[in-house]
Design a protein around this motif. Structure first.
Motif, PDB file in Angstrom:
ATOM      1  N   ALA A 496       0.820  -1.209   0.000  1.00 14.57           N
ATOM      2  CA  ALA A 496       0.000   0.000   0.000  1.00 14.57           C
ATOM      3  C   ALA A 496       0.855   1.261   0.000  1.00 14.57           C
ATOM      4  O   ALA A 496       0.401   2.322  -0.438  1.00 14.57           O
ATOM      5  N   ARG A 497       2.089   1.179   0.513  1.00 16.15           N
ATOM      6  CA  ARG A 497       2.980   2.334   0.558  1.00 16.15           C
ATOM      7  C   ARG A 497       3.573   2.662  -0.811  1.00 16.15           C
ATOM      8  O   ARG A 497       4.133   3.742  -1.004  1.00 16.15           O
ATOM      9  N   ALA A 498       3.501   1.718  -1.733  1.00 13.02           N
ATOM     10  CA  ALA A 498       4.142   1.898  -3.030  1.00 13.02           C
ATOM     11  C   ALA A 498       3.389   2.905  -3.891  1.00 13.02           C
ATOM     12  O   ALA A 498       2.174   3.060  -3.790  1.00 13.02           O
ATOM     13  N   GLY A 499       4.131   3.565  -4.758  1.00 10.34           N
ATOM     14  CA  GLY A 499       3.506   4.457  -5.729  1.00 10.34           C
ATOM     15  C   GLY A 499       3.082   3.696  -6.977  1.00 10.34           C
ATOM     16  O   GLY A 499       2.245   4.174  -7.741  1.00 10.34           O
ATOM     17  N   HIS A 500       3.674   2.522  -7.205  1.00 12.08           N
ATOM     18  CA  HIS A 500       3.362   1.696  -8.365  1.00 12.08           C
ATOM     19  C   HIS A 500       3.332   0.241  -7.903  1.00 12.08           C
ATOM     20  O   HIS A 500       4.044  -0.147  -6.991  1.00 12.08           O
ATOM     21  N   GLN A 501       2.497  -0.545  -8.559  1.00 10.07           N
ATOM     22  CA  GLN A 501       2.389  -1.950  -8.146  1.00 10.07           C
ATOM     23  C   GLN A 501       2.207  -2.838  -9.368  1.00 10.07           C
ATOM     24  O   GLN A 501       1.487  -2.505 -10.309  1.00 10.07           O
ATOM     25  N   TRP A 502       2.942  -3.970  -9.341  1.00  9.27           N
ATOM     26  CA  TRP A 502       2.815  -4.979 -10.393  1.00  9.27           C
ATOM     27  C   TRP A 502       2.403  -6.301  -9.767  1.00  9.27           C
ATOM     28  O   TRP A 502       2.873  -6.658  -8.677  1.00  9.27           O
ATOM     29  N   GLN A 503       1.531  -6.988 -10.426  1.00 10.66           N
ATOM     30  CA  GLN A 503       1.098  -8.308  -9.945  1.00 10.66           C
ATOM     31  C   GLN A 503       1.739  -9.383 -10.818  1.00 10.66           C
ATOM     32  O   GLN A 503       1.673  -9.343 -12.043  1.00 10.66           O
ATOM     33  N   ILE A 504       2.372 -10.334 -10.146  1.00  8.54           N
ATOM     34  CA  ILE A 504       2.994 -11.463 -10.823  1.00  8.54           C
ATOM     35  C   ILE A 504       2.075 -12.664 -10.647  1.00  8.54           C
ATOM     36  O   ILE A 504       1.705 -13.009  -9.523  1.00  8.54           O
ATOM     37  N   ALA A 505       1.689 -13.288 -11.752  1.00  6.44           N
ATOM     38  CA  ALA A 505       0.725 -14.394 -11.682  1.00  6.44           C
ATOM     39  C   ALA A 505       1.139 -15.502 -12.632  1.00  6.44           C
ATOM     40  O   ALA A 505       1.770 -15.275 -13.664  1.00  6.44           O
ATOM     41  N   LYS A 506       0.761 -16.729 -12.249  1.00  6.29           N
ATOM     42  CA  LYS A 506       1.052 -17.913 -13.059  1.00  6.29           C
ATOM     43  C   LYS A 506      -0.254 -18.373 -13.705  1.00  6.29           C
ATOM     44  O   LYS A 506      -1.304 -18.388 -13.065  1.00  6.29           O
ATOM     45  N   ARG A 519       0.926  -4.471 -14.673  1.00  4.17           N
ATOM     46  CA  ARG A 519       0.938  -3.245 -13.874  1.00  4.17           C
ATOM     47  C   ARG A 519      -0.506  -2.903 -13.511  1.00  4.17           C
ATOM     48  O   ARG A 519      -1.390  -2.885 -14.383  1.00  4.17           O
ATOM     49  N   LEU A 520      -0.742  -2.638 -12.241  1.00  4.92           N
ATOM     50  CA  LEU A 520      -2.099  -2.470 -11.723  1.00  4.92           C
ATOM     51  C   LEU A 520      -2.504  -1.011 -11.678  1.00  4.92           C
ATOM     52  O   LEU A 520      -1.704  -0.142 -11.299  1.00  4.92           O
ATOM     53  N   ASP A 521      -3.770  -0.764 -12.066  1.00  8.82           N
ATOM     54  CA  ASP A 521      -4.309   0.579 -11.864  1.00  8.82           C
ATOM     55  C   ASP A 521      -4.878   0.648 -10.450  1.00  8.82           C
ATOM     56  O   ASP A 521      -4.770  -0.302  -9.656  1.00  8.82           O
ATOM     57  N   ASP A 522      -5.495   1.760 -10.089  1.00 12.74           N
ATOM     58  CA  ASP A 522      -5.940   1.958  -8.710  1.00 12.74           C
ATOM     59  C   ASP A 522      -6.941   0.882  -8.282  1.00 12.74           C
ATOM     60  O   ASP A 522      -6.854   0.333  -7.176  1.00 12.74           O
TER      61      ASP A 522
END
Length: 553
Positions: A496-506, A519-522
């Motif tokens: 939650a502290r990050a300014g940007h977030q990426w989700q890694i999924a299999k 890369r995730l939007d809000d």
């Protein structure tokens, strides 16, 4: 700053192109989704040991490219220049690694081939990866002294100048000692040689002068008899000139009888003029080529002595005067050697003392800075669930032989993780999760500037949650201000502290399993953080809690 990462055929990643920004970025995903694969791929581009096992099954090779935007002053630019590589200031830096399935790898920087060793050196300046098995950066004790000096704002310029002056004096003394010792061994030879050289007293250019004079006198010796015989043929009452004059006088008496006789008289007059000139030139030649056998013998003797002495000392004859002075100077230094060495020894002692004074002052500043750093790190430990641990900056005085331009101290960061336990190196004492948090505490306390362009923390929040995870997130966010920091995390508080977030999924189609990164939007971030809070089934309460975490940063 890392701006792009392109991955082709690495383990479960078939094709992936990512772009990154500055600030704090979080990489999240379920356990086993492939976060470690992403870091392994980046590690390949940064020069870690190539492993053909990373090539995706069925592919011939794996390719990873990482793109960086760097300031013109970044140390990578100097390293590239020193390595003979082209690097345009302001242009992106692209590092690439190709690993073949059957073994072997190739590396390049801006499409210029480089060795794996150089790529590792470049990678170390571009990215710091802090994880359980990291043995670089803050864990490398070789860099601890420089970090403490930076923290304490300790200026080493004066100390370095004192060191250079001391070492220069030591070198001068060693050179003088070696010269005196060598001269002492050759004292008898030098004494004899100087006397012999001074007795002969050769002068520069003298050999050429003597050789030229000898050649002229030898030439005169060879033609002396011919000149004498010619003179006898021309001179005297029966000589050629007397008979020619007699003929001219008789012709003069009858020249008026016929014009042809007048012409004959004119020819005789011309012959007399030329004959007089010949006699004059022969006399001049006799004078020029005249020689004294004693002088010839004297010139030859000196010439041969000079040449023999030059051969003896293996120098050109013209170098004998300089050799005389050089050898005489060595003899003088032998005589004055004791006093000269004593003066040099005194100079070394004085410069060593000056260095020690400055080194002692630096050591005191380091000791004070160490205490301040210990206090700063201690203030970071409790919030990171390391309240039972202690941090200590050891400043140890080295033996004289280990002193350097940076001083006489060894600096090492040490920790004790349990009450009463001895202090030891970070990497040997702390467990994986503790180690990452210690590094974070140190990073925050040091407020380190000028490090790698990008920092990556791998699962720094392992085994913690709640307030501790929140403290980790707050410190990561603070550390990322004005920089780029990526964190692989399972903690919703950190994400939650990050300014940007990426989700890694299999994902799998039943035949092939692939790892992807999005890369995730809000809205997507809210869902991902809610998943991290609640697990497989995302509840409304988890979504509400995710909203509170995102709103609280």
């Amino acid at each position: 700053m890392l701006t792009g990462l392109s991955i082709r055929d690495v383990v479960l990643i078939e094709a992936l192109d990512l772009s990154f920004s500055d600030g704090l970025g979080a990489l999240t995903g379920e356990t086993g989704a492939g976060k470690s694969i992403l870091l392994d791929a980046l590690g390949l581009a940064l020069g870690v040991r190539a492993d053909s096992g990373l090539v995706r099954q069925g592919a011939e090779r794996a390719v990873v490219s990482a793109t960086f935007d760097l300031p013109a002053s970044h140390p990578v630019g100097l390293l590239l220049t020193e390595s003979g590589l082209d690097a345009e200031p302001g242009e992106p830096l692209i590092v690439r690694r190709i690993v073949k399935a059957d073994g072997g790898s190739r590396a390049s920087v801006n499409d210029q081939p480089v060795s794996a060793a150089l790529l590792r050196e470049i990678g170390g300046l571009l990215v710091e990866i802090h994880g359980q098995h990291d043995d670089r950066g803050l864990l490398n004790a070789k860099g601890h002294r420089a970090l403490l000096d930076s923290f304490g704002d300790i200026d080493l310029d004066g100390l370095a100048r004192a060191w250079d002056a001391w070492r220069a004096a030591e070198d001068q003394l060693a050179e003088a000692r070696a010269e005196v010792e060598e001269a002492e061994r050759d004292r008898d030879f030098l004494d004899h040689a100087v006397k012999e050289l001074r007795s002969l007293a050769p002068e520069a250019g003298e050999e050429d002068t003597l050789a030229e004079a000898r050649a002229k006198m030898q030439k005169g010796d060879r033609i002396a008899d011919d000149l004498t015989e010619i003179a006898e043929l021309l001179d005297g009452s029966d000589g050629g000139l007397a008979k020619l004059r007699q003929a001219a006088r008789r012709a003069d008496r009858i020249a008026g009888e016929h014009e042809v006789l007048g012409e004959a008289l004119a020819a005789l007059d011309r012959a007399l003029i030329e004959a007089d000139l010949a006699e004059e030139k022969l006399a001049e030649a006799s004078h020029i080529l005249a020689f004294d056998p004693a002088r010839l013998d004297e010139a030859e003797t000196r010439l041969f002595d000079i040449r023999a002495l030059a051969r003896k000392h293996r120098v050109d004859p013209d170098a004998l005067p300089a050799l005389t002075e050089e050898m005489a100077a060595k003899l003088e230094r032998i005589e004055a050697g004791g006093a000269h060495l004593a003066a040099l020894e005194a100079d070394v002692a004085a410069k060593r003392a000056a260095y020690v004074v400055k080194a002692d002052a630096v050591s005191k500043k380091r000791t004070a800075a160490a205490k301040a750093l210990d206090k700063a790190v201690a203030g970071e430990l409790a919030p990171l669930k390391l309240d039972a641990a202690k941090f200590h900056t050891a400043v140890e005085t080295l033996d004289d032989a280990q002193w350097t331009a940076s001083g006489q101290d060894r600096v090492a960061f040490e920790i004790s993780t349990n009450p009463g336990a001895p202090f030891g190196p970070l990497a040997k004492i702390a467990s994986g999760g503790e180690l990452s948090r210690f590094i974070l505490a140190l990073k925050v306390a040091l407020a380190e500037q000028g490090g790698a362009a990008t920092m990556i923390f791998d699962e720094i929040d392992r085994g913690v949650g709640g307030a501790v995870a929140s403290a980790i997130g707050e410190r990561l966010s603070r550390l990322a201000q004005g920089a780029q920091l990526l964190v692989v995390t399972h903690s919703p508080q950190v994400a939650a502290r990050a300014g940007h977030q990426w989700q890694i999924a299999k994902s799998s189609d039943g035949l092939v399993t692939r790892t992807g990164v999005q890369r995730l939007d809000d809205g997507e971030r809210r869902e991902e953080i809610a998943r991290m809070l609640s697990g497989a089934e995302i509840t409304e309460e988890a979504r509400a809690q995710a909203d509170r975490l995102l709103e609280g940063v």
